[in-house]
Scaffold this motif. Structure first.
Motif, PDB file in Angstrom:
ATOM      1  N   ALA A  93       0.875  -1.209  -0.069  1.00 42.83           N
ATOM      2  CA  ALA A  93       0.184  -0.091  -0.118  1.00 42.83           C
ATOM      3  C   ALA A  93       0.985   1.390   0.166  1.00 42.83           C
ATOM      4  CB  ALA A  93      -0.876   0.098   1.192  1.00 42.83           C
ATOM      5  N   ASP A  94       0.721   2.282  -0.860  1.00 40.62           N
ATOM      6  CA  ASP A  94       1.314   3.547  -1.020  1.00 40.62           C
ATOM      7  C   ASP A  94       0.488   4.543  -0.201  1.00 40.62           C
ATOM      8  OD1 ASP A  94       2.304   6.124  -1.472  1.00 40.62           O
ATOM      9  OD2 ASP A  94       2.824   5.245  -3.517  1.00 40.62           O
ATOM     10  N   PRO A  95       0.838   4.914   0.990  1.00 42.30           N
ATOM     11  CA  PRO A  95      -0.038   5.604   1.896  1.00 42.30           C
ATOM     12  C   PRO A  95      -0.307   7.048   1.259  1.00 42.30           C
ATOM     13  CG  PRO A  95       1.868   4.724   3.194  1.00 42.30           C
ATOM     14  CD  PRO A  95       2.144   4.282   1.943  1.00 42.30           C
ATOM     15  N   GLU A  96       0.718   7.502   0.471  1.00 37.96           N
ATOM     16  CA  GLU A  96       0.679   8.866  -0.081  1.00 37.96           C
ATOM     17  C   GLU A  96      -0.839   8.688  -1.046  1.00 37.96           C
ATOM     18  OE1 GLU A  96       3.095  11.624  -3.154  1.00 37.96           O
ATOM     19  OE2 GLU A  96       4.292  10.812  -1.517  1.00 37.96           O
ATOM     20  N   ILE A  97      -0.714   7.935  -1.961  1.00 37.89           N
ATOM     21  CA  ILE A  97      -1.843   7.806  -2.748  1.00 37.89           C
ATOM     22  C   ILE A  97      -3.149   7.632  -2.155  1.00 37.89           C
ATOM     23  CG2 ILE A  97      -2.756   6.359  -4.764  1.00 37.89           C
ATOM     24  CD1 ILE A  97      -0.045   5.747  -5.652  1.00 37.89           C
ATOM     25  N   LEU A  98      -2.959   7.057  -1.092  1.00 36.15           N
ATOM     26  CA  LEU A  98      -4.402   6.722  -0.224  1.00 36.15           C
ATOM     27  C   LEU A  98      -4.808   7.887   0.812  1.00 36.15           C
ATOM     28  CD1 LEU A  98      -3.333   3.053   0.759  1.00 36.15           C
ATOM     29  CD2 LEU A  98      -5.305   3.546  -0.850  1.00 36.15           C
ATOM     30  N   GLY A  99      -4.000   8.719   0.722  1.00 37.72           N
ATOM     31  CA  GLY A  99      -4.300   9.890   1.536  1.00 37.72           C
ATOM     32  C   GLY A  99      -4.126   9.632   3.028  1.00 37.72           C
ATOM     33  N   ALA A 100      -3.134   8.953   3.449  1.00 40.47           N
ATOM     34  CA  ALA A 100      -2.921   8.770   4.904  1.00 40.47           C
ATOM     35  C   ALA A 100      -1.468   8.558   5.259  1.00 40.47           C
ATOM     36  CB  ALA A 100      -3.650   7.329   5.205  1.00 40.47           C
ATOM     37  N   THR A 101      -1.202   8.322   6.395  1.00 41.74           N
ATOM     38  CA  THR A 101       0.406   8.214   6.853  1.00 41.74           C
ATOM     39  C   THR A 101       0.518   6.866   6.818  1.00 41.74           C
ATOM     40  OG1 THR A 101      -0.064   7.660   9.209  1.00 41.74           O
ATOM     41  CG2 THR A 101       0.151  10.198   8.209  1.00 41.74           C
ATOM     42  N   PRO A 102       1.969   6.397   6.589  1.00 40.09           N
ATOM     43  CA  PRO A 102       2.074   5.009   6.746  1.00 40.09           C
ATOM     44  C   PRO A 102       1.541   4.207   7.911  1.00 40.09           C
ATOM     45  CG  PRO A 102       4.074   6.124   5.690  1.00 40.09           C
ATOM     46  CD  PRO A 102       3.003   7.052   6.395  1.00 40.09           C
ATOM     47  N   GLU A 104      -0.897   5.129  10.022  1.00 41.76           N
ATOM     48  CA  GLU A 104      -2.422   5.021   9.671  1.00 41.76           C
ATOM     49  C   GLU A 104      -2.736   3.595   8.858  1.00 41.76           C
ATOM     50  OE1 GLU A 104      -4.315   9.395  10.041  1.00 41.76           O
ATOM     51  OE2 GLU A 104      -3.332   8.691   8.020  1.00 41.76           O
ATOM     52  N   VAL A 105      -2.103   3.411   7.878  1.00 40.27           N
ATOM     53  CA  VAL A 105      -2.238   2.271   6.922  1.00 40.27           C
ATOM     54  C   VAL A 105      -1.889   1.241   7.675  1.00 40.27           C
ATOM     55  CG1 VAL A 105      -1.814   1.112   4.756  1.00 40.27           C
ATOM     56  CG2 VAL A 105      -1.950   3.758   5.079  1.00 40.27           C
ATOM     57  N   LYS A 106      -0.686   1.040   8.465  1.00 36.39           N
ATOM     58  CA  LYS A 106      -0.222  -0.030   9.056  1.00 36.39           C
ATOM     59  C   LYS A 106      -1.420  -0.349  10.262  1.00 36.39           C
ATOM     60  CE  LYS A 106       3.495  -2.124  11.509  1.00 36.39           C
ATOM     61  NZ  LYS A 106       4.129  -1.727  12.865  1.00 36.39           N
ATOM     62  N   SER A 107      -1.745   0.541  11.051  1.00 38.46           N
ATOM     63  CA  SER A 107      -2.502   0.285  12.077  1.00 38.46           C
ATOM     64  C   SER A 107      -3.980  -0.393  11.579  1.00 38.46           C
ATOM     65  CB  SER A 107      -2.919   1.814  12.879  1.00 38.46           C
ATOM     66  OG  SER A 107      -3.960   1.501  13.675  1.00 38.46           O
ATOM     67  N   THR A 108      -4.563   0.172  10.307  1.00 43.32           N
ATOM     68  CA  THR A 108      -5.816  -0.244   9.568  1.00 43.32           C
ATOM     69  C   THR A 108      -5.558  -1.766   9.517  1.00 43.32           C
ATOM     70  OG1 THR A 108      -6.491   1.977   8.961  1.00 43.32           O
ATOM     71  CG2 THR A 108      -7.683   0.041   7.947  1.00 43.32           C
ATOM     72  N   VAL A 122      -0.562 -20.324   9.920  1.00 48.37           N
ATOM     73  CA  VAL A 122      -0.859 -18.939   9.536  1.00 48.37           C
ATOM     74  C   VAL A 122       0.385 -17.948   9.867  1.00 48.37           C
ATOM     75  CG1 VAL A 122      -2.017 -16.626   9.114  1.00 48.37           C
ATOM     76  CG2 VAL A 122      -3.310 -19.129   9.420  1.00 48.37           C
ATOM     77  N   LYS A 123       0.850 -17.379   9.076  1.00 49.23           N
ATOM     78  CA  LYS A 123       2.089 -16.466   9.259  1.00 49.23           C
ATOM     79  C   LYS A 123       1.688 -14.969   8.409  1.00 49.23           C
ATOM     80  CE  LYS A 123       5.434 -20.087   8.729  1.00 49.23           C
ATOM     81  NZ  LYS A 123       6.810 -20.602   8.004  1.00 49.23           N
ATOM     82  N   GLN A 124       1.773 -13.860   9.217  1.00 46.15           N
ATOM     83  CA  GLN A 124       1.400 -12.971   8.903  1.00 46.15           C
ATOM     84  C   GLN A 124       2.314 -11.599   9.363  1.00 46.15           C
ATOM     85  OE1 GLN A 124      -2.344  -9.997   8.515  1.00 46.15           O
ATOM     86  NE2 GLN A 124      -2.013 -10.575  10.520  1.00 46.15           N
ATOM     87  N   THR A 125       2.871 -10.791   8.568  1.00 40.38           N
ATOM     88  CA  THR A 125       3.876  -9.670   8.921  1.00 40.38           C
ATOM     89  C   THR A 125       3.139  -8.165   8.237  1.00 40.38           C
ATOM     90  OG1 THR A 125       5.417  -9.977   7.275  1.00 40.38           O
ATOM     91  CG2 THR A 125       5.866 -10.908   9.114  1.00 40.38           C
ATOM     92  N   ILE A 126       3.088  -7.445   8.961  1.00 41.10           N
ATOM     93  CA  ILE A 126       2.721  -6.101   8.470  1.00 41.10           C
ATOM     94  C   ILE A 126       3.929  -4.978   8.822  1.00 41.10           C
ATOM     95  CG2 ILE A 126       1.063  -4.217   8.321  1.00 41.10           C
ATOM     96  CD1 ILE A 126      -1.206  -6.415   9.095  1.00 41.10           C
ATOM     97  N   GLU A 127       4.496  -4.438   7.900  1.00 44.63           N
ATOM     98  CA  GLU A 127       5.472  -3.547   8.148  1.00 44.63           C
ATOM     99  C   GLU A 127       5.704  -2.409   7.207  1.00 44.63           C
ATOM    100  OE1 GLU A 127       8.955  -6.041   8.635  1.00 44.63           O
ATOM    101  OE2 GLU A 127       8.786  -6.717   6.472  1.00 44.63           O
ATOM    102  N   ILE A 128       6.316  -1.489   7.583  1.00 42.34           N
ATOM    103  CA  ILE A 128       6.606  -0.228   6.776  1.00 42.34           C
ATOM    104  C   ILE A 128       8.085  -0.431   6.152  1.00 42.34           C
ATOM    105  CG2 ILE A 128       6.808   2.533   6.628  1.00 42.34           C
ATOM    106  CD1 ILE A 128       4.930   2.352   9.072  1.00 42.34           C
TER     107      ILE A 128
END
Length: 183
Positions: A93-102, A104-108, A122-128
């Protein structure tokens, strides 16, 4: 703008990341009759041989979707016959295009997919990374329980049965604008 971001990110990410699990097909349940140990040993050997054969016939299929502004999704399915045995997904996800901060996107994404944490298979990672938010997910259907996945994320796993059908998944992905990459 931020409400648009949250709605679009949550809807788009959830649809594209796990569509493969949303359509389930039933397979017959095994009967539970008593058998002697010789038969069980023979069946166990045959099952092991069949597993070896299946591993040799497993194929992978990769699908990409760039039609959602600000989000690129890549899904890879490992398939034996029509059965999906493993699925990996990556949303960038590109936060700039989505109109949010990185953040905010990560938290969502973390809030939306918190049900995956602690599930077997199940393995999951979410990072900036480099200003973008990267969500990586792997579901190994040979060890993951579809019942547990349905309890944790009912919107992602609304189907019935105990397997994931690749043919149904592929049709759904193509409808959502995914294209299959060929080698």
């Amino acid at each position: 703008m931020k409400s648009y971001f949250k709605v679009s990110l949550a809807l788009v990410a959830s649809l594209v990341l796990l569509l493969g699990c949303s359509k389930q097909a039933s397979t017959p349940a095994n009967s539970s009759s008593k058998e002697d140990t010789t038969t069980q040993s023979s069946e166990s050997k045959q099952s092991t041989e069949q597993s070896s054969e299946k591993k040799e016939t497993a194929k992978t299929h990769t699908f990409v979707n760039k039609s959602n502004p600000g989000i690129t999704s890549t899904l890879v399915y490992t398939v034996e016959g029509d059965n999906v045995t493993k699925q990996t997904g990556q949303n960038v996800a590109d936060p700039e295009i989505l109109g949010a901060t990185p953040e905010e996107v990560k938290s969502t994404l973390e809030d939306t997919y918190k049900g995956y944490y602690g599930l077997k298979g199940v393995k999951q990672t979410i990072e900036i990374k480099d200003g973008k938010v990267v969500q990586d997910l792997e579901v190994d259907y040979s060890t993951a329980s579809l019942d547990e996945l349905r309890k944790a994320l009912p919107e992602e796993y609304p189907g019935i049965g105990n397997r994931v059908s690749f043919s149904i998944t592929k049709n759904g992905l193509e409808t959502l604008g995914f294209t299959e990459k060929t080698n």
